[in-house]
Design a protein around this motif. Structure first.
Motif, PDB file in Angstrom:
ATOM      1  N   SER A 116      -5.091   1.771  -8.645  1.00 10.62           N
ATOM      2  CA  SER A 116      -4.602   3.124  -8.420  1.00 10.62           C
ATOM      3  C   SER A 116      -5.733   4.150  -8.410  1.00 10.62           C
ATOM      4  CB  SER A 116      -3.590   3.525  -9.501  1.00 10.62           C
ATOM      5  OG  SER A 116      -3.204   4.876  -9.330  1.00 10.62           O
ATOM      6  N   GLY A 117      -5.710   4.962  -7.348  1.00 13.05           N
ATOM      7  CA  GLY A 117      -6.602   6.114  -7.273  1.00 13.05           C
ATOM      8  C   GLY A 117      -5.824   7.415  -7.308  1.00 13.05           C
ATOM      9  N   LEU A 118      -4.566   7.364  -7.745  1.00 14.45           N
ATOM     10  CA  LEU A 118      -3.746   8.574  -7.790  1.00 14.45           C
ATOM     11  C   LEU A 118      -4.347   9.592  -8.752  1.00 14.45           C
ATOM     12  CD1 LEU A 118      -0.156   7.012  -7.970  1.00 14.45           C
ATOM     13  CD2 LEU A 118      -1.360   7.869  -5.945  1.00 14.45           C
ATOM     14  N   PRO A 119      -4.419  10.857  -8.360  1.00 12.42           N
ATOM     15  CA  PRO A 119      -5.018  11.892  -9.222  1.00 12.42           C
ATOM     16  C   PRO A 119      -4.022  12.372 -10.280  1.00 12.42           C
ATOM     17  CG  PRO A 119      -4.344  12.868  -7.145  1.00 12.42           C
ATOM     18  CD  PRO A 119      -4.033  11.395  -7.036  1.00 12.42           C
TER      19      PRO A 119
ATOM     20  N   LEU B  72       0.851  -1.184   0.000  1.00  9.70           N
ATOM     21  CA  LEU B  72       0.000   0.000   0.000  1.00  9.70           C
ATOM     22  C   LEU B  72       0.891   1.240   0.000  1.00  9.70           C
ATOM     23  CD1 LEU B  72      -2.814  -0.880   2.589  1.00  9.70           C
ATOM     24  CD2 LEU B  72      -2.779  -1.304   0.126  1.00  9.70           C
ATOM     25  N   PHE B  73       0.677   2.108  -0.987  1.00  9.47           N
ATOM     26  CA  PHE B  73       1.445   3.347  -1.104  1.00  9.47           C
ATOM     27  C   PHE B  73       0.520   4.520  -0.828  1.00  9.47           C
ATOM     28  CE2 PHE B  73       3.934   0.311  -3.403  1.00  9.47           C
ATOM     29  CZ  PHE B  73       5.251   0.739  -3.320  1.00  9.47           C
ATOM     30  N   GLU B  74       0.681   5.136   0.334  1.00  7.86           N
ATOM     31  CA  GLU B  74      -0.164   6.269   0.736  1.00  7.86           C
ATOM     32  C   GLU B  74       0.716   7.416   1.213  1.00  7.86           C
ATOM     33  OE1 GLU B  74      -2.492   9.004   1.212  1.00  7.86           O
ATOM     34  OE2 GLU B  74      -3.439   7.151   0.478  1.00  7.86           O
ATOM     35  N   ARG B  75       0.603   8.566   0.553  1.00  2.14           N
ATOM     36  CA  ARG B  75       1.477   9.701   0.858  1.00  2.14           C
ATOM     37  C   ARG B  75       1.091  10.405   2.164  1.00  2.14           C
ATOM     38  NH1 ARG B  75       5.023  12.376  -2.750  1.00  2.14           N
ATOM     39  NH2 ARG B  75       6.520  13.451  -1.388  1.00  2.14           N
ATOM     40  N   ASP B  76      -0.217  10.502   2.446  1.00  2.00           N
ATOM     41  CA  ASP B  76      -0.658  11.226   3.634  1.00  2.00           C
ATOM     42  C   ASP B  76      -0.313  10.424   4.893  1.00  2.00           C
ATOM     43  OD1 ASP B  76      -2.653  13.534   4.617  1.00  2.00           O
ATOM     44  OD2 ASP B  76      -3.019  11.721   5.774  1.00  2.00           O
ATOM     45  N   PRO B  77       0.481  10.992   5.805  1.00  2.00           N
ATOM     46  CA  PRO B  77       0.954  10.215   6.963  1.00  2.00           C
ATOM     47  C   PRO B  77      -0.157   9.766   7.904  1.00  2.00           C
ATOM     48  CG  PRO B  77       1.618  12.534   7.150  1.00  2.00           C
ATOM     49  CD  PRO B  77       1.074  12.352   5.770  1.00  2.00           C
ATOM     50  N   LYS B  78      -1.168  10.598   8.112  1.00  6.16           N
ATOM     51  CA  LYS B  78      -2.257  10.211   9.021  1.00  6.16           C
ATOM     52  C   LYS B  78      -3.066   9.053   8.448  1.00  6.16           C
ATOM     53  CE  LYS B  78      -2.832  14.464  11.672  1.00  6.16           C
ATOM     54  NZ  LYS B  78      -3.805  15.492  12.139  1.00  6.16           N
TER      55      LYS B  78
ATOM     56  N   ALA C 274       4.538   6.484  -4.315  1.00  8.47           N
ATOM     57  CA  ALA C 274       4.403   5.581  -5.458  1.00  8.47           C
ATOM     58  C   ALA C 274       5.476   5.803  -6.508  1.00  8.47           C
ATOM     59  CB  ALA C 274       3.016   5.736  -6.087  1.00  8.47           C
ATOM     60  N   SER C 275       6.200   6.922  -6.427  1.00 12.13           N
ATOM     61  CA  SER C 275       7.308   7.170  -7.352  1.00 12.13           C
ATOM     62  C   SER C 275       8.456   6.188  -7.145  1.00 12.13           C
ATOM     63  CB  SER C 275       7.834   8.601  -7.189  1.00 12.13           C
ATOM     64  OG  SER C 275       6.846   9.540  -7.552  1.00 12.13           O
TER      65      SER C 275
ATOM     66  N   ARG D  44       3.829  16.490 -15.770  1.00 15.39           N
ATOM     67  CA  ARG D  44       4.038  15.521 -16.846  1.00 15.39           C
ATOM     68  C   ARG D  44       5.126  14.521 -16.472  1.00 15.39           C
ATOM     69  NH1 ARG D  44       6.430  17.094 -22.798  1.00 15.39           N
ATOM     70  NH2 ARG D  44       6.737  14.969 -23.537  1.00 15.39           N
ATOM     71  N   GLU D  45       6.204  15.026 -15.841  1.00 13.10           N
ATOM     72  CA  GLU D  45       7.319  14.162 -15.458  1.00 13.10           C
ATOM     73  C   GLU D  45       6.892  13.133 -14.422  1.00 13.10           C
ATOM     74  OE1 GLU D  45       8.687  17.695 -17.403  1.00 13.10           O
ATOM     75  OE2 GLU D  45       7.444  17.494 -15.590  1.00 13.10           O
ATOM     76  N   MET D  46       6.100  13.566 -13.435  1.00 13.65           N
ATOM     77  CA  MET D  46       5.657  12.629 -12.402  1.00 13.65           C
ATOM     78  C   MET D  46       4.703  11.585 -12.982  1.00 13.65           C
ATOM     79  SD  MET D  46       3.769  13.339  -8.738  1.00 13.65           S
ATOM     80  CE  MET D  46       5.198  14.178  -8.060  1.00 13.65           C
ATOM     81  N   ARG D  47       3.793  12.029 -13.857  1.00  8.30           N
ATOM     82  CA  ARG D  47       2.883  11.072 -14.513  1.00  8.30           C
ATOM     83  C   ARG D  47       3.678  10.009 -15.256  1.00  8.30           C
ATOM     84  NH1 ARG D  47      -0.335  15.450 -15.878  1.00  8.30           N
ATOM     85  NH2 ARG D  47       0.600  15.564 -17.941  1.00  8.30           N
ATOM     86  N   HIS D  48       4.641  10.478 -16.040  1.00 15.43           N
ATOM     87  CA  HIS D  48       5.435   9.552 -16.839  1.00 15.43           C
ATOM     88  C   HIS D  48       6.213   8.589 -15.956  1.00 15.43           C
ATOM     89  CE1 HIS D  48       9.038   8.292 -19.145  1.00 15.43           C
ATOM     90  NE2 HIS D  48       8.145   8.128 -20.107  1.00 15.43           N
ATOM     91  N   ASN D  49       6.806   9.103 -14.904  1.00  9.79           N
ATOM     92  CA  ASN D  49       7.599   8.275 -13.994  1.00  9.79           C
ATOM     93  C   ASN D  49       6.744   7.178 -13.368  1.00  9.79           C
ATOM     94  OD1 ASN D  49       9.593   7.327 -12.169  1.00  9.79           O
ATOM     95  ND2 ASN D  49       8.938   8.803 -10.627  1.00  9.79           N
ATOM     96  N   ILE D  50       5.583   7.548 -12.842  1.00  6.29           N
ATOM     97  CA  ILE D  50       4.744   6.558 -12.152  1.00  6.29           C
ATOM     98  C   ILE D  50       4.145   5.564 -13.136  1.00  6.29           C
ATOM     99  CG2 ILE D  50       2.691   6.228 -10.721  1.00  6.29           C
ATOM    100  CD1 ILE D  50       3.357   8.880  -9.354  1.00  6.29           C
TER     101      ILE D  50
END
Length: 199
Positions: free
Chosen positions: A116-119, A72-78, A96-97, A125-131
């Protein structure tokens, strides 16, 4: 006292709206649609990107074999800490990067499914491509990607990389959402990644 899931999600949105992408967690109808899009008899390794408060994760756990490996990859710490308490047997990461790096650290070299529910619309563009590149590389040939988005913005990019089996619309989610069910091609999908980077 444990924070309610809608409030936890709202707090996450207010902290970082571009990363969370929505004011409310996924509805039960959406979660059912996502989970029922996966061929669970084929899944032994799976990653969920952006699980939030776990609306999909709850249903997913009920379908998984006991021996399944779950990331599970979740950026928000809480929200991530909340999920850790609920799913102690899963593996947790913040970004997720680093999908490929994290699964390889566990000696997992391919995944059967990624949800994936990533927005993506909110990402550079770079982050989209990377992920997307890492998702494509991480999935085994024939593996499934289920991705839910609030527009059809990602359709062209996904079609260049994956076989889009279907796109479903869920009008009773807030906001309404599109669910892409994709499969990694068995043959020439790999060389599409370079074309995507040039577009």
């Amino acid at each position: 006292m444990k924070t309610s899931e809608p409030l936890l999600f709202l707090q996450g949105f207010l902290r970082n709206p571009k990363r969370v992408g929505s004011l409310l967690p996924s509805s039960k109808l959406l979660a059912h649609k996502i989970v029922h899009s996966v061929r669970w008899d084929e899944v032994r390794t799976i990653a969920e990107l952006g699980p939030g408060t776990g609306a999909v994760t709850r249903l997913m756990r009920a379908h998984l074999p006991k021996s399944a490996t779950v990331f599970l990859f979740e950026r928000d710490p809480k929200m991530r800490n909340n999920l850790k308490q609920t799913y102690p047997g899963f593996m947790f990461h913040s970004n997720a990067s680093y999908l490929l790096k994290r699964i390889n650290q566990e000696q997992i070299h391919s995944l059967d499914c990624i949800i994936s529910g990533l927005p993506f619309f909110n990402f550079s563009r770079e982050m989209r491509h990377n992920i997307l590149s890492q998702i494509h590389t991480a999935l085994r040939p024939g593996g499934t990607l289920v991705l839910y988005q609030y527009s059809l913005y990602m359709k062209k990019q996904l079609a260049e990389l994956f076989e889009i089996e279907k796109i479903q619309f869920e009008p009773f989610n807030l906001p309404p959402v599109f669910v892409y069910v994709c499969r990694k091609r068995l043959d020439k999908g790999a060389n599409k990644m370079s074309e995507l980077g040039e577009s």
